[in-house]
Write a protein that holds these residues in place. Structure first.
Motif, PDB file in Angstrom:
ATOM      1  N   TYR A  23       0.832  -1.196   0.000  1.00  0.00           N
ATOM      2  CA  TYR A  23       0.000   0.000   0.000  1.00  0.00           C
ATOM      3  C   TYR A  23       0.871   1.254   0.000  1.00  0.00           C
ATOM      4  O   TYR A  23       1.902   1.291   0.663  1.00  0.00           O
ATOM      5  N   PRO A  24       0.430   2.287  -0.699  1.00  0.00           N
ATOM      6  CA  PRO A  24       1.173   3.550  -0.635  1.00  0.00           C
ATOM      7  C   PRO A  24       0.884   4.273   0.680  1.00  0.00           C
ATOM      8  O   PRO A  24      -0.163   4.075   1.287  1.00  0.00           O
ATOM      9  N   ASP A  25       1.824   5.106   1.101  1.00  0.00           N
ATOM     10  CA  ASP A  25       1.612   5.948   2.270  1.00  0.00           C
ATOM     11  C   ASP A  25       0.874   7.188   1.784  1.00  0.00           C
ATOM     12  O   ASP A  25       1.432   8.025   1.072  1.00  0.00           O
ATOM     13  N   VAL A  26      -0.394   7.317   2.146  1.00  0.00           N
ATOM     14  CA  VAL A  26      -1.254   8.379   1.608  1.00  0.00           C
ATOM     15  C   VAL A  26      -1.222   9.668   2.425  1.00  0.00           C
ATOM     16  O   VAL A  26      -1.932  10.616   2.097  1.00  0.00           O
ATOM     17  N   ARG A  27      -0.407   9.720   3.451  1.00  0.00           N
ATOM     18  CA  ARG A  27      -0.314  10.951   4.232  1.00  0.00           C
ATOM     19  C   ARG A  27       0.151  12.092   3.319  1.00  0.00           C
ATOM     20  O   ARG A  27       1.025  11.899   2.481  1.00  0.00           O
ATOM     21  N   ASP A  28      -0.481  13.220   3.478  1.00  0.00           N
ATOM     22  CA  ASP A  28      -0.268  14.433   2.675  1.00  0.00           C
ATOM     23  C   ASP A  28      -0.930  14.373   1.298  1.00  0.00           C
ATOM     24  O   ASP A  28      -0.791  15.301   0.510  1.00  0.00           O
ATOM     25  N   TRP A  29      -1.655  13.314   0.994  1.00  0.00           N
ATOM     26  CA  TRP A  29      -2.388  13.251  -0.275  1.00  0.00           C
ATOM     27  C   TRP A  29      -3.665  14.078  -0.161  1.00  0.00           C
ATOM     28  O   TRP A  29      -4.300  14.146   0.898  1.00  0.00           O
ATOM     29  N   GLU A  30      -4.064  14.667  -1.266  1.00  0.00           N
ATOM     30  CA  GLU A  30      -5.298  15.432  -1.344  1.00  0.00           C
ATOM     31  C   GLU A  30      -6.500  14.476  -1.295  1.00  0.00           C
ATOM     32  O   GLU A  30      -6.462  13.395  -1.877  1.00  0.00           O
ATOM     33  N   VAL A  31      -7.574  14.887  -0.608  1.00  0.00           N
ATOM     34  CA  VAL A  31      -8.796  14.092  -0.509  1.00  0.00           C
ATOM     35  C   VAL A  31      -9.872  14.773  -1.353  1.00  0.00           C
ATOM     36  O   VAL A  31     -10.163  15.958  -1.166  1.00  0.00           O
ATOM     37  N   VAL A  42      -4.827  14.219   3.729  1.00  0.00           N
ATOM     38  CA  VAL A  42      -4.648  13.178   4.743  1.00  0.00           C
ATOM     39  C   VAL A  42      -3.519  13.619   5.664  1.00  0.00           C
ATOM     40  O   VAL A  42      -2.395  13.844   5.230  1.00  0.00           O
ATOM     41  N   ASP A  43      -3.851  13.740   6.946  1.00  0.00           N
ATOM     42  CA  ASP A  43      -2.874  14.166   7.938  1.00  0.00           C
ATOM     43  C   ASP A  43      -2.304  12.990   8.713  1.00  0.00           C
ATOM     44  O   ASP A  43      -1.181  13.045   9.193  1.00  0.00           O
ATOM     45  N   GLY A  44      -3.087  11.922   8.840  1.00  0.00           N
ATOM     46  CA  GLY A  44      -2.623  10.776   9.609  1.00  0.00           C
ATOM     47  C   GLY A  44      -3.426   9.534   9.294  1.00  0.00           C
ATOM     48  O   GLY A  44      -4.476   9.590   8.642  1.00  0.00           O
ATOM     49  N   LEU A  45      -2.906   8.413   9.756  1.00  0.00           N
ATOM     50  CA  LEU A  45      -3.570   7.126   9.596  1.00  0.00           C
ATOM     51  C   LEU A  45      -3.897   6.603  10.984  1.00  0.00           C
ATOM     52  O   LEU A  45      -3.029   6.583  11.866  1.00  0.00           O
ATOM     53  N   LEU A  46      -5.140   6.196  11.194  1.00  0.00           N
ATOM     54  CA  LEU A  46      -5.571   5.692  12.495  1.00  0.00           C
ATOM     55  C   LEU A  46      -5.681   4.172  12.463  1.00  0.00           C
ATOM     56  O   LEU A  46      -6.331   3.607  11.582  1.00  0.00           O
ATOM     57  N   VAL A  47      -5.059   3.551  13.437  1.00  0.00           N
ATOM     58  CA  VAL A  47      -4.944   2.105  13.526  1.00  0.00           C
ATOM     59  C   VAL A  47      -5.774   1.584  14.686  1.00  0.00           C
ATOM     60  O   VAL A  47      -5.787   2.181  15.763  1.00  0.00           O
TER      61      VAL A  47
END
Length: 169
Positions: A23-31, A42-47
């Motif tokens: 999977y790509p790291d999507v942090r900082d990607w536009e939504v 995307v500012d962060g990923l919640l686990v």
């Protein structure tokens, strides 16, 4: 919220977790929403440790979205759910991972199921706060108003086995 009751963790908080190689790291990607409008980035990923995977994208919303929804109240989805007004500084929201697709070529996240108006009316939170299950249920009810979500009926792992949490990519 005390750590022992904590349900969700930011990926950067957990040293032995990382984005899977597939999977790509999507942090900082536009939504981008269903109307092809920018929601934020995307500012962060919640686990969920119990589910052992990323279950939400934490999105820092665009200021235009805040301006659109700053006086909007969400209608109660069911008895016991109250209306709210987003407060100053509440500029983050979460999106279940299964409600987005990834455009890896352009580094964008698309939520084709949720439109701009829905995002504008969504309850937001301040960056860095611990999120409780009640907030997750509010979000799910808002994004999928025809589904019945019940905090009491599911174990942690069963809760995240819903279609809303299955990555679509």
């Amino acid at each position: 919220m005390k750590d022992k009751n904590k349900n969700l963790y930011y990926l950067h908080e957990i040293s032995d977790y990382k984005v899977a190689d597939s999977y790509p790291d999507v942090r900082d990607w536009e939504v981008i929403d269903a109307d092809n409008r920018t929601i934020g980035k995307v500012d962060g990923l919640l686990v969920s440790k119990e589910a052992d995977r990323v279950v939400y994208l934490d999105v820092e919303v665009d200021t235009s979205l805040i301006e659109t929804g700053h006086e909007t109240y969400a209608a109660p989805a069911k008895k016991g759910v109250h209306e709210f007004l987003n407060e100053e500084g509440e500029n983050h929201l979460i999106i279940p991972i299964g409600m987005v697709t990834l455009d890896e070529e352009n580094n964008k996240v698309h939520s084709k199921q949720i439109d701009y108006s829905t995002f504008a009316k969504t309850k937001r939170f301040k960056n860095g706060v611990d999120l409780e299950r009640s907030y997750e249920l509010t979000i799910l009810t808002h994004y999928s108003p025809y589904n019945n979500f019940d905090e009491e009926s599911d174990s942690e792992n069963e809760f995240y086995n819903r279609k809303e949490y299955k990555p679509l990519t």
